[in-house]
Design an enzyme around this catalytic site. Structure first.
Site, PDB file in Angstrom:
ATOM      1  N   HIS A 263       0.825  -1.221   0.000  1.00 19.90           N
ATOM      2  CA  HIS A 263       0.000   0.000   0.000  1.00 19.90           C
ATOM      3  C   HIS A 263       0.859   1.271   0.000  1.00 19.90           C
ATOM      4  O   HIS A 263       1.757   1.426   0.820  1.00 19.90           O
ATOM      5  CB  HIS A 263      -0.922  -0.011   1.219  1.00 19.90           C
ATOM      6  CG  HIS A 263      -1.956   1.065   1.164  1.00 19.90           C
ATOM      7  ND1 HIS A 263      -3.129   0.918   0.466  1.00 19.90           N
ATOM      8  CD2 HIS A 263      -1.973   2.316   1.685  1.00 19.90           C
ATOM      9  CE1 HIS A 263      -3.839   2.028   0.575  1.00 19.90           C
ATOM     10  NE2 HIS A 263      -3.167   2.895   1.310  1.00 19.90           N
ATOM     11  N   HIS A 300      -4.630   4.897  10.317  1.00 16.11           N
ATOM     12  CA  HIS A 300      -3.569   5.884  10.471  1.00 16.11           C
ATOM     13  C   HIS A 300      -4.030   7.066  11.311  1.00 16.11           C
ATOM     14  O   HIS A 300      -5.215   7.373  11.377  1.00 16.11           O
ATOM     15  CB  HIS A 300      -2.991   6.333   9.127  1.00 16.11           C
ATOM     16  CG  HIS A 300      -4.011   6.730   8.108  1.00 16.11           C
ATOM     17  ND1 HIS A 300      -4.782   5.824   7.431  1.00 16.11           N
ATOM     18  CD2 HIS A 300      -4.375   7.944   7.642  1.00 16.11           C
ATOM     19  CE1 HIS A 300      -5.581   6.444   6.593  1.00 16.11           C
ATOM     20  NE2 HIS A 300      -5.364   7.750   6.707  1.00 16.11           N
ATOM     21  N   ASP A 306      -6.396  17.585   9.675  1.00 20.18           N
ATOM     22  CA  ASP A 306      -7.769  17.183   9.384  1.00 20.18           C
ATOM     23  C   ASP A 306      -7.823  16.660   7.954  1.00 20.18           C
ATOM     24  O   ASP A 306      -7.193  17.237   7.067  1.00 20.18           O
ATOM     25  CB  ASP A 306      -8.718  18.389   9.495  1.00 20.18           C
ATOM     26  CG  ASP A 306      -9.196  18.641  10.913  1.00 20.18           C
ATOM     27  OD1 ASP A 306      -8.530  18.154  11.854  1.00 20.18           O
ATOM     28  OD2 ASP A 306     -10.215  19.330  11.082  1.00 20.18           O
ATOM     29  N   HIS A 336      -8.005   7.122  12.147  1.00 18.51           N
ATOM     30  CA  HIS A 336      -9.113   6.654  11.319  1.00 18.51           C
ATOM     31  C   HIS A 336      -8.586   5.557  10.401  1.00 18.51           C
ATOM     32  O   HIS A 336      -7.383   5.350  10.283  1.00 18.51           O
ATOM     33  CB  HIS A 336      -9.749   7.793  10.520  1.00 18.51           C
ATOM     34  CG  HIS A 336      -8.824   8.453   9.552  1.00 18.51           C
ATOM     35  ND1 HIS A 336      -8.028   9.517   9.880  1.00 18.51           N
ATOM     36  CD2 HIS A 336      -8.564   8.188   8.259  1.00 18.51           C
ATOM     37  CE1 HIS A 336      -7.322   9.882   8.835  1.00 18.51           C
ATOM     38  NE2 HIS A 336      -7.614   9.088   7.828  1.00 18.51           N
TER      39      HIS A 336
HETATM   40 FE   LIG Z   1      -6.698   9.020   5.827  1.00 15.17          FE
END
Ligand SMILES: [Fe+2]
Length: 388
Positions: A263, A300, A306, A336
């Site tokens: 990834h 992560h 934000d 998140h």
């Molecule tokens: Fe993200």
């Protein structure tokens, strides 16, 4: 724009006599940024570009903040933003801080009755739906689905739509927006490893030159006020210009994704940068090709930025219940990651058709009243495994 562009007629030397066919002079304007230190353009006008007739008044368009400090993830239903005929009225600020405003707009009509100039901010328009022509005092740009239009602060423009169903995702930036520095060599040229090159960036191609005198309304945005300014000459009266500061277009479909065996991190998707936020394009691509790879992103925690994602098209594999037109906010301060089941679902998949635009801001974003009106207030709990 970090490369030189010339359009129309210009004299051989800067700051020298340049005569019209009748022997009178064209009027020169140096249009600079960051004092005289940033990118600039030298333009030649039918009339002096300084002829203000009236400043009629101004309207406060400061975003109304509903949530000023936030630790919750949110999903917003972007397509619930109500279409409106007027281009400026249709712009609805959803998220905001002192550097950037995230705006959704669904204008149904072309901007014909006045000109518009944002003196506060660069505007990055992403065309989710719609087709037309951006008309500016430095030339025109055609646009359609998937185009980014970068309009530097101070450019006077109108926008013509051929379509009625228009959906725009707009990033209004009080910091200048550039292509990422790490993509460029010390001459400014885009390097071979960059996911796009100069050939992909479309420059204004059509100059409208109008020498009319009269009364021309320009709505000028300055310090969150929309001033009604009346000019004595047509704002599109340029016969030629050259320089580096002008609007340009780039299609997200021309972004060449960078992939790997495992990834790849979000910076491989980076498209634009400022010193306050980045913009990334998530495009259809082949997935990671290590035999044991997990194509879904890992959890992560960007503790200090934000993350805003605008979902454009395709199946967004890391999320459940996400549709085109949705906007998500994953705030700094908490981790998140993929929704329950998304990791397992991704294993063995070879490609994705997802199309999304991401804006990561370094300062936290505030949610406006217009944002809360289209917010899904339970999204922050959608990672609970017991809910699925
Ligand atoms: Fe993200």
């Amino acid at each position: 724009m970090p490369f030189y562009h010339k359009l129309g007629k210009i004299p051989h030397k800067r700051h020298t006599i340049f005569k019209k066919p009748d022997g009178s002079l064209y009027r020169e304007q140096l249009f600079g940024t960051i004092g005289f230190d940033g990118m600039s353009t030298n333009s030649y006008h039918e009339h002096h570009p300084t002829q203000v007739k009236e400043i009629l008044g101004h309207k406060d368009v400061t975003p109304k903040i509903a949530v000023s400090t936030n630790l919750k993830s949110y999903k917003f239903h972007g397509f619930k933003t109500i279409p409106q005929p007027d281009y400026l009225d249709s712009r609805s600020t959803v998220l905001h801080n002192s550097d950037v405003s995230i705006i959704l707009a669904a204008p149904t009509q072309s901007l014909k009755d006045y000109f518009y100039k944002n003196a506060d901010a660069d505007e990055l328009l992403f065309i989710h739906k719609g087709k037309g022509k951006l008309r500016t005092h430095l030339g025109n740009l055609d646009f359609s689905y998937g185009d980014y239009l970068l309009i530097p602060r101070g450019i006077i423009y109108k926008i013509d739509f051929e379509t009625e169903d228009n959906r725009l995702f707009i990033v209004e930036s009080r910091r200048p927006i550039y292509t990422p520095k790490r993509y460029r060599n010390h001459f400014g040229q885009l390097l071979e490893h960059a996911p796009f090159c100069e050939r992909d960036l479309r420059q204004p191609y059509e100059l409208e030159t109008n020498d009319e005198k009269g009364e021309f309304l320009i709505k000028v945005k300055k310090e969150n006020q929309l001033f009604d300014m009346v000019y004595a000459t047509h704002p599109f009266d340029v016969v030629g210009y050259d320089g580096y500061n002008y609007p340009y277009a780039f299609s997200i479909h021309d972004f060449e994704p960078i992939t790997g065996r495992v990834h790849q991190p979000p910076p491989v998707h980076q498209t634009f940068e400022t010193d306050a936020f980045v913009v990334c394009s998530f495009c259809p691509r082949l997935f990671d090709y290590h035999p044991e790879s997990i194509p879904a992103p890992y959890n992560h925690s960007n503790i200090d930025s934000d993350e805003v994602l605008y979902y454009v098209d395709g199946d967004f594999m890391s999320r459940n219940d996400i549709e085109a037109g949705h906007l998500s906010l994953h705030p700094s301060g908490i981790p998140h990651g993929p929704h329950p089941g998304a990791v397992e679902r991704s294993i063995g998949q070879t490609k994705t058709e997802e199309l999304a635009v991401m804006v990561d801001t370094f300062k936290p974003l505030k949610i406006t009243e217009e944002g809360m009106a289209i917010a899904d207030d339970s999204y922050h709990q959608s990672w609970l495994e017991d809910n699925h």
